[in-house]
Write a protein that holds these residues in place. Sequence first.
Motif, PDB file in Angstrom:
ATOM      1  N   LEU A  76       0.825  -1.207   0.000  1.00 19.80           N
ATOM      2  CA  LEU A  76       0.000   0.000   0.000  1.00 19.80           C
ATOM      3  C   LEU A  76       0.860   1.257   0.000  1.00 19.80           C
ATOM      4  CD1 LEU A  76      -2.854  -0.962   2.496  1.00 19.80           C
ATOM      5  CD2 LEU A  76      -3.110  -0.501   0.050  1.00 19.80           C
ATOM      6  N   ASP A  77       1.981   1.212   0.709  1.00 17.88           N
ATOM      7  CA  ASP A  77       2.899   2.360   0.710  1.00 17.88           C
ATOM      8  C   ASP A  77       3.424   2.630  -0.698  1.00 17.88           C
ATOM      9  OD1 ASP A  77       2.609   2.684   3.432  1.00 17.88           O
ATOM     10  OD2 ASP A  77       4.440   1.589   3.943  1.00 17.88           O
ATOM     11  N   ARG A  78       3.792   1.570  -1.399  1.00 11.51           N
ATOM     12  CA  ARG A  78       4.294   1.739  -2.769  1.00 11.51           C
ATOM     13  C   ARG A  78       3.190   2.256  -3.692  1.00 11.51           C
ATOM     14  NH1 ARG A  78       6.873  -3.013  -1.071  1.00 11.51           N
ATOM     15  NH2 ARG A  78       5.410  -4.414  -2.118  1.00 11.51           N
ATOM     16  N   LEU A  79       1.990   1.760  -3.458  1.00  5.19           N
ATOM     17  CA  LEU A  79       0.836   2.223  -4.235  1.00  5.19           C
ATOM     18  C   LEU A  79       0.597   3.707  -4.002  1.00  5.19           C
ATOM     19  CD1 LEU A  79      -1.600   1.165  -5.990  1.00  5.19           C
ATOM     20  CD2 LEU A  79      -2.832   0.925  -3.842  1.00  5.19           C
ATOM     21  N   GLN A  80       0.631   4.093  -2.744  1.00  6.31           N
ATOM     22  CA  GLN A  80       0.400   5.492  -2.395  1.00  6.31           C
ATOM     23  C   GLN A  80       1.472   6.389  -3.000  1.00  6.31           C
ATOM     24  OE1 GLN A  80       0.052   6.168   1.811  1.00  6.31           O
ATOM     25  NE2 GLN A  80      -0.963   8.123   1.524  1.00  6.31           N
ATOM     26  N   GLN A  81       2.702   5.931  -2.974  1.00  7.27           N
ATOM     27  CA  GLN A  81       3.792   6.737  -3.527  1.00  7.27           C
ATOM     28  C   GLN A  81       3.620   6.948  -5.024  1.00  7.27           C
ATOM     29  OE1 GLN A  81       7.724   5.045  -3.127  1.00  7.27           O
ATOM     30  NE2 GLN A  81       8.684   7.061  -3.137  1.00  7.27           N
ATOM     31  N   MET A  82       3.106   5.928  -5.713  1.00 13.30           N
ATOM     32  CA  MET A  82       2.855   6.061  -7.144  1.00 13.30           C
ATOM     33  C   MET A  82       1.884   7.208  -7.415  1.00 13.30           C
ATOM     34  SD  MET A  82       2.478   2.039  -8.221  1.00 13.30           S
ATOM     35  CE  MET A  82       1.494   2.455  -9.675  1.00 13.30           C
ATOM     36  N   VAL A  83       0.837   7.282  -6.610  1.00 14.64           N
ATOM     37  CA  VAL A  83      -0.171   8.325  -6.800  1.00 14.64           C
ATOM     38  C   VAL A  83       0.399   9.687  -6.428  1.00 14.64           C
ATOM     39  CG1 VAL A  83      -2.465   9.137  -6.130  1.00 14.64           C
ATOM     40  CG2 VAL A  83      -2.036   6.680  -6.386  1.00 14.64           C
ATOM     41  N   GLU A  84       1.101   9.755  -5.292  1.00 13.88           N
ATOM     42  CA  GLU A  84       1.621  11.030  -4.803  1.00 13.88           C
ATOM     43  C   GLU A  84       2.658  11.636  -5.744  1.00 13.88           C
ATOM     44  OE1 GLU A  84       1.202  10.478   0.050  1.00 13.88           O
ATOM     45  OE2 GLU A  84       3.051   9.872  -0.971  1.00 13.88           O
ATOM     46  N   THR A  85       3.451  10.776  -6.383  1.00 16.45           N
ATOM     47  CA  THR A  85       4.514  11.264  -7.268  1.00 16.45           C
ATOM     48  C   THR A  85       4.101  11.277  -8.733  1.00 16.45           C
ATOM     49  OG1 THR A  85       5.469   9.041  -7.445  1.00 16.45           O
ATOM     50  CG2 THR A  85       6.299  10.486  -5.678  1.00 16.45           C
ATOM     51  N   ASN A  86       2.827  10.968  -8.985  1.00 17.92           N
ATOM     52  CA  ASN A  86       2.308  10.954 -10.351  1.00 17.92           C
ATOM     53  C   ASN A  86       3.088   9.980 -11.234  1.00 17.92           C
ATOM     54  OD1 ASN A  86       0.465  11.752 -12.324  1.00 17.92           O
ATOM     55  ND2 ASN A  86       1.825  13.367 -13.108  1.00 17.92           N
ATOM     56  N   GLN A  87       3.370   8.808 -10.688  1.00 16.30           N
ATOM     57  CA  GLN A  87       4.109   7.776 -11.419  1.00 16.30           C
ATOM     58  C   GLN A  87       3.238   6.541 -11.663  1.00 16.30           C
ATOM     59  OE1 GLN A  87       7.270   8.054 -12.699  1.00 16.30           O
ATOM     60  NE2 GLN A  87       6.978  10.205 -12.099  1.00 16.30           N
ATOM     61  N   VAL A  88       1.988   6.785 -12.011  1.00 12.96           N
ATOM     62  CA  VAL A  88       1.085   5.681 -12.332  1.00 12.96           C
ATOM     63  C   VAL A  88       1.290   5.328 -13.803  1.00 12.96           C
ATOM     64  CG1 VAL A  88      -1.296   4.873 -12.350  1.00 12.96           C
ATOM     65  CG2 VAL A  88      -0.546   6.485 -10.605  1.00 12.96           C
ATOM     66  N   THR A  89       2.238   4.434 -14.027  1.00 11.74           N
ATOM     67  CA  THR A  89       2.608   4.044 -15.387  1.00 11.74           C
ATOM     68  C   THR A  89       2.286   2.569 -15.623  1.00 11.74           C
ATOM     69  OG1 THR A  89       4.840   3.353 -14.736  1.00 11.74           O
ATOM     70  CG2 THR A  89       4.524   5.688 -15.306  1.00 11.74           C
ATOM     71  N   ASP A  90       2.294   2.180 -16.878  1.00 11.66           N
ATOM     72  CA  ASP A  90       2.033   0.782 -17.220  1.00 11.66           C
ATOM     73  C   ASP A  90       3.069  -0.122 -16.559  1.00 11.66           C
ATOM     74  OD1 ASP A  90       0.483  -1.113 -19.247  1.00 11.66           O
ATOM     75  OD2 ASP A  90       2.609  -1.647 -19.329  1.00 11.66           O
ATOM     76  N   GLN A  91       4.332   0.277 -16.605  1.00  5.72           N
ATOM     77  CA  GLN A  91       5.388  -0.540 -16.025  1.00  5.72           C
ATOM     78  C   GLN A  91       5.205  -0.696 -14.515  1.00  5.72           C
ATOM     79  OE1 GLN A  91       9.350   0.939 -16.689  1.00  5.72           O
ATOM     80  NE2 GLN A  91      10.326  -0.866 -15.805  1.00  5.72           N
ATOM     81  N   ALA A  92       4.903   0.406 -13.839  1.00  4.10           N
ATOM     82  CA  ALA A  92       4.711   0.347 -12.387  1.00  4.10           C
ATOM     83  C   ALA A  92       3.518  -0.528 -12.032  1.00  4.10           C
ATOM     84  CB  ALA A  92       4.519   1.756 -11.834  1.00  4.10           C
ATOM     85  N   LEU A  93       2.449  -0.436 -12.803  1.00  4.39           N
ATOM     86  CA  LEU A  93       1.274  -1.258 -12.541  1.00  4.39           C
ATOM     87  C   LEU A  93       1.572  -2.740 -12.750  1.00  4.39           C
ATOM     88  CD1 LEU A  93      -1.555   0.897 -14.133  1.00  4.39           C
ATOM     89  CD2 LEU A  93      -1.205   0.430 -11.712  1.00  4.39           C
ATOM     90  N   GLN A  94       2.390  -3.049 -13.741  1.00  2.00           N
ATOM     91  CA  GLN A  94       2.766  -4.443 -13.955  1.00  2.00           C
ATOM     92  C   GLN A  94       3.514  -4.993 -12.745  1.00  2.00           C
ATOM     93  OE1 GLN A  94       4.203  -5.855 -17.824  1.00  2.00           O
ATOM     94  NE2 GLN A  94       3.801  -3.818 -18.660  1.00  2.00           N
ATOM     95  N   VAL A  95       4.397  -4.179 -12.183  1.00  2.00           N
ATOM     96  CA  VAL A  95       5.156  -4.611 -11.003  1.00  2.00           C
ATOM     97  C   VAL A  95       4.228  -4.838  -9.824  1.00  2.00           C
ATOM     98  CG1 VAL A  95       6.917  -3.953  -9.320  1.00  2.00           C
ATOM     99  CG2 VAL A  95       7.276  -3.479 -11.749  1.00  2.00           C
ATOM    100  N   ARG A  96       3.310  -3.893  -9.576  1.00  2.00           N
ATOM    101  CA  ARG A  96       2.377  -4.046  -8.464  1.00  2.00           C
ATOM    102  C   ARG A  96       1.498  -5.292  -8.668  1.00  2.00           C
ATOM    103  NH1 ARG A  96       5.068  -0.181  -7.346  1.00  2.00           N
ATOM    104  NH2 ARG A  96       6.272  -1.989  -6.670  1.00  2.00           N
ATOM    105  N   THR A  97       1.114  -5.548  -9.912  1.00  2.00           N
ATOM    106  CA  THR A  97       0.276  -6.709 -10.208  1.00  2.00           C
ATOM    107  C   THR A  97       1.010  -7.999  -9.892  1.00  2.00           C
ATOM    108  OG1 THR A  97      -0.871  -5.508 -11.974  1.00  2.00           O
ATOM    109  CG2 THR A  97      -1.023  -7.902 -12.009  1.00  2.00           C
TER     110      THR A  97
END
Length: 289
Positions: A76-97
């Motif tokens: 959840l911390d990593r998820l939150q950081q993605m949103v806060e830093t505007n780094q919601v990318t396809d690559q990042a989502l693949q990693v979270r998945t």
Amino acid sequence: MSRWLKQIAALLLLTLALSACSRVGLAYRNLDVIIPWTLGDYLDMSGEQKGWFNERLKEHLSWHCTTQLPGYLDWLDRLQQMVETNQVTDQALQVRTQEAKAAIAQTAREITPSAIELLQGLDDKQVAEMNEAFAKDQRKRQAEYLKPSLDQQIKERSQRMEKRLEDWLGSVNPAQKQRVATWSAALGDQNKQWIANRAHWQDQFSKAVAERKSPDFPQRIETLLVNRESLWTPAYRQAFADTEAQARSLIVDLMAESTPAQRQRLLKKIDGVREDFNALKCLKAARQE
């Protein structure tokens, strides 16, 4: 429905909303949260079986809470950081998945021996009732998701998505609504593919349980619960990959179109999930040890 496991299995971030469950603390206490198939919907257990299962469930929940939940909080911390830093990318989502899938697989492996033992003890009447429950489930889903015309299916899919998004983001703007409509149209007859694959899994499960006294039964159940994807047809495997890609693209685009207020609401919702977990007594006890 395995509410939290489905939350982290879905395509994360905004797809937390696809699972439409925000009452994590309540969900975590539900009997089926530790099982990757909704046990209570398909089996009518005897009093003795329920007693045995509840004891096993307590053990599994204790293991899950002390060994798995800390990792979910980090996720959840990593998820939150993605949103806060505007780094919601396809690559990042693949990693979270992939992280979420690994967590689900680990839990499935942990509980599989208990599932095998329970299933081996079923009588013929219980197996027949389970099969009838599977058939009822298929009829219900076909009526709800396949009976409408394809155009209606696409429209209803868009409406369901908008409703879930509004819970996590607030009101969606016109650009986001259009993007959701495009996403839904791109999925086409995905309902048909999904339900056909679900029926295929249930059929394989029923066949395995019918031979629950055979030496290879434990391995068959482990495959069905832990390595479900190995049973997919090549066509569904490709369809699922395409669906995941469409979902990631949708999430990236929705966040690109999001307003500061929407992102703030999303962050608050993520905080709420974290607070629900932190409030669990088992997690508090584990931290004090």
